[in-house]
Design a protein around this motif. Structure first.
Motif, PDB file in Angstrom:
ATOM      1  N   SER A 163      55.383  32.120  25.726  1.00 48.35           N
ATOM      2  CA  SER A 163      56.890  30.457  25.405  1.00 48.35           C
ATOM      3  C   SER A 163      58.553  31.052  25.463  1.00 48.35           C
ATOM      4  N   ALA A 164      58.507  31.861  25.152  1.00 49.86           N
ATOM      5  CA  ALA A 164      59.994  32.303  25.336  1.00 49.86           C
ATOM      6  C   ALA A 164      59.928  32.741  26.992  1.00 49.86           C
ATOM      7  N   THR A 165      59.652  33.321  27.470  1.00 49.75           N
ATOM      8  CA  THR A 165      59.573  33.900  28.885  1.00 49.75           C
ATOM      9  C   THR A 165      59.645  33.200  29.728  1.00 49.75           C
ATOM     10  N   THR A 166      58.577  31.889  29.390  1.00 49.31           N
ATOM     11  CA  THR A 166      58.405  30.077  30.359  1.00 49.31           C
ATOM     12  C   THR A 166      59.108  29.843  29.978  1.00 49.31           C
ATOM     13  N   SER A 167      59.474  29.897  28.750  1.00 48.80           N
ATOM     14  CA  SER A 167      61.905  28.707  28.824  1.00 48.80           C
ATOM     15  C   SER A 167      62.346  29.222  29.564  1.00 48.80           C
ATOM     16  N   LYS A 168      62.776  30.981  29.079  1.00 50.10           N
ATOM     17  CA  LYS A 168      63.556  31.677  29.589  1.00 50.10           C
ATOM     18  C   LYS A 168      63.676  31.398  31.802  1.00 50.10           C
ATOM     19  N   LEU A 169      62.436  31.236  32.443  1.00 55.33           N
ATOM     20  CA  LEU A 169      61.926  31.322  33.376  1.00 55.33           C
ATOM     21  C   LEU A 169      62.877  29.949  34.072  1.00 55.33           C
ATOM     22  N   MET A 170      62.346  28.985  33.045  1.00 54.97           N
ATOM     23  CA  MET A 170      62.009  27.469  33.595  1.00 54.97           C
ATOM     24  C   MET A 170      63.830  27.211  33.275  1.00 54.97           C
ATOM     25  N   ASP A 171      64.477  27.715  32.437  1.00 58.93           N
ATOM     26  CA  ASP A 171      66.257  27.673  33.168  1.00 58.93           C
ATOM     27  C   ASP A 171      66.788  28.022  33.793  1.00 58.93           C
ATOM     28  N   GLN A 172      65.645  29.489  34.446  1.00 58.28           N
ATOM     29  CA  GLN A 172      66.629  29.720  35.806  1.00 58.28           C
ATOM     30  C   GLN A 172      65.870  29.291  36.917  1.00 58.28           C
TER      31      GLN A 172
ATOM     32  N   ASP B   1      59.970  22.681  24.486  1.00 58.91           N
ATOM     33  CA  ASP B   1      59.527  24.152  24.817  1.00 58.91           C
ATOM     34  C   ASP B   1      57.898  23.016  25.097  1.00 58.91           C
ATOM     35  N   ARG B   2      57.518  22.221  25.028  1.00 61.79           N
ATOM     36  CA  ARG B   2      56.452  21.203  25.499  1.00 61.79           C
ATOM     37  C   ARG B   2      57.055  21.589  26.931  1.00 61.79           C
ATOM     38  N   PHE B   3      57.993  21.019  26.762  1.00 63.12           N
ATOM     39  CA  PHE B   3      58.730  20.002  28.447  1.00 63.12           C
ATOM     40  C   PHE B   3      58.193  21.520  29.667  1.00 63.12           C
ATOM     41  N   ASP B   4      58.564  22.735  28.883  1.00 62.34           N
ATOM     42  CA  ASP B   4      58.863  24.817  29.759  1.00 62.34           C
ATOM     43  C   ASP B   4      57.185  24.654  29.719  1.00 62.34           C
ATOM     44  N   GLU B   5      56.574  24.843  29.191  1.00 57.70           N
ATOM     45  CA  GLU B   5      55.187  24.594  29.178  1.00 57.70           C
ATOM     46  C   GLU B   5      54.459  23.554  30.194  1.00 57.70           C
ATOM     47  N   VAL B   6      54.704  22.436  30.259  1.00 55.05           N
ATOM     48  CA  VAL B   6      53.517  21.405  31.168  1.00 55.05           C
ATOM     49  C   VAL B   6      54.786  21.603  32.330  1.00 55.05           C
ATOM     50  N   ALA B   7      56.207  21.816  32.372  1.00 59.31           N
ATOM     51  CA  ALA B   7      56.745  22.103  33.572  1.00 59.31           C
ATOM     52  C   ALA B   7      56.162  23.311  34.822  1.00 59.31           C
ATOM     53  N   ALA B   8      55.786  24.578  34.029  1.00 59.93           N
ATOM     54  CA  ALA B   8      55.770  25.879  34.072  1.00 59.93           C
ATOM     55  C   ALA B   8      53.968  25.441  34.493  1.00 59.93           C
ATOM     56  N   LYS B   9      53.385  24.789  34.404  1.00 59.70           N
ATOM     57  CA  LYS B   9      51.687  24.259  34.341  1.00 59.70           C
ATOM     58  C   LYS B   9      51.855  23.607  36.190  1.00 59.70           C
ATOM     59  N   VAL B  10      53.119  22.651  35.803  1.00 61.67           N
ATOM     60  CA  VAL B  10      53.167  21.321  37.217  1.00 61.67           C
ATOM     61  C   VAL B  10      53.458  22.454  38.317  1.00 61.67           C
ATOM     62  N   LEU B  11      54.305  22.620  37.803  1.00 62.39           N
ATOM     63  CA  LEU B  11      54.782  24.051  38.992  1.00 62.39           C
ATOM     64  C   LEU B  11      53.800  24.767  40.192  1.00 62.39           C
ATOM     65  N   THR B  12      53.543  25.873  39.041  1.00 60.39           N
ATOM     66  CA  THR B  12      52.211  26.489  39.363  1.00 60.39           C
ATOM     67  C   THR B  12      51.797  26.326  40.273  1.00 60.39           C
ATOM     68  N   ALA B  13      50.976  25.022  39.940  1.00 61.08           N
ATOM     69  CA  ALA B  13      49.723  24.330  40.630  1.00 61.08           C
ATOM     70  C   ALA B  13      50.031  23.364  41.588  1.00 61.08           C
ATOM     71  N   VAL B  14      51.679  23.181  41.478  1.00 61.00           N
ATOM     72  CA  VAL B  14      51.675  22.317  43.442  1.00 61.00           C
ATOM     73  C   VAL B  14      51.760  23.778  43.860  1.00 61.00           C
ATOM     74  N   TYR B  15      52.760  24.783  43.623  1.00 63.14           N
ATOM     75  CA  TYR B  15      53.305  25.752  44.434  1.00 63.14           C
ATOM     76  C   TYR B  15      51.900  26.747  45.100  1.00 63.14           C
ATOM     77  N   GLU B  16      50.716  27.046  44.450  1.00 59.40           N
ATOM     78  CA  GLU B  16      49.754  27.221  44.762  1.00 59.40           C
ATOM     79  C   GLU B  16      49.156  26.644  45.650  1.00 59.40           C
ATOM     80  N   ARG B  17      48.961  25.204  46.418  1.00 61.20           N
ATOM     81  CA  ARG B  17      48.350  24.563  47.156  1.00 61.20           C
ATOM     82  C   ARG B  17      49.855  24.038  47.553  1.00 61.20           C
ATOM     83  N   PHE B  18      50.869  24.662  47.463  1.00 58.89           N
ATOM     84  CA  PHE B  18      51.476  24.117  48.823  1.00 58.89           C
ATOM     85  C   PHE B  18      51.158  24.170  50.490  1.00 58.89           C
ATOM     86  N   PRO B  19      51.571  23.460  51.298  1.00 61.08           N
ATOM     87  CA  PRO B  19      52.464  22.463  51.671  1.00 61.08           C
ATOM     88  C   PRO B  19      51.454  20.710  50.586  1.00 61.08           C
TER      89      PRO B  19
END
Length: 145
Positions: free
Chosen positions: A120-129, A7-25
């Motif tokens: 968190s439940a939605t974030t987890s499902k979205l990380m799986d996707q 669960d913690r991985f999903d939460e942190v990974a979502a934050k990491v991905l959001t941060a790099v996506y917003e600043r891409f490239p």
């Protein structure tokens, strides 16, 4: 209820991905402040060294290992120590639109909103996707169907 490591991985990974996506490239340094999990100003010693709280240091370590894993699996590209951007696979996965006929919200936007709302439940499902889409993109890139 205690948060599991996954669960913690999903939460942190979502934050990491959001941060790099917003600043891409543009590659960015990943730490608790830059991904929006903790707003902490460190103390500065007389020697010019920064002192962070134990919580910040522990979370920074978890962010580091999360980003390393995402990079090793092909979702992020590490430009130098703790500086990342999305890889082509990560970018394609974040730009994915599941059902274009009913809306244009990308997976990256969905992850950002769920993460910001603390769902968190939605974030987890979205990380799986996200991981599933990325795996499909990676296998097609390698010529495996």
């Amino acid at each position: 209820m205690t948060q599991t490591n996954i669960d913690r991985f999903d939460e942190v990974a979502a934050k990491v991905l959001t941060a790099v996506y917003e600043r891409f490239p543009e590659p960015i340094n990943l730490d608790p402040n830059t991904i929006g999990m903790i707003e902490e100003t460190p103390e500065l010693t007389a020697y010019g060294e920064f002192i962070y709280s134990e919580g910040w240091i522990e979370l920074d370590s978890f962010i580091h290992w999360t980003a390393k894993w995402l990079a090793e699996e092909g979702y992020l590209a590490e430009r130098r120590a703790s500086v990342y951007t999305l890889s082509a696979t990560g970018f394609k996965s974040m730009k994915h639109v599941a059902q274009p006929e009913i809306g244009s919200e990308t997976l990256g936007d969905k992850i950002k909103h769920a993460s910001a709302e603390g769902a968190s439940a939605t974030t987890s499902k979205l990380m799986d996707q996200f991981l599933s889409i990325g795996a499909t993109v990676l296998t097609k890139t390698m010529g495996i169907d």
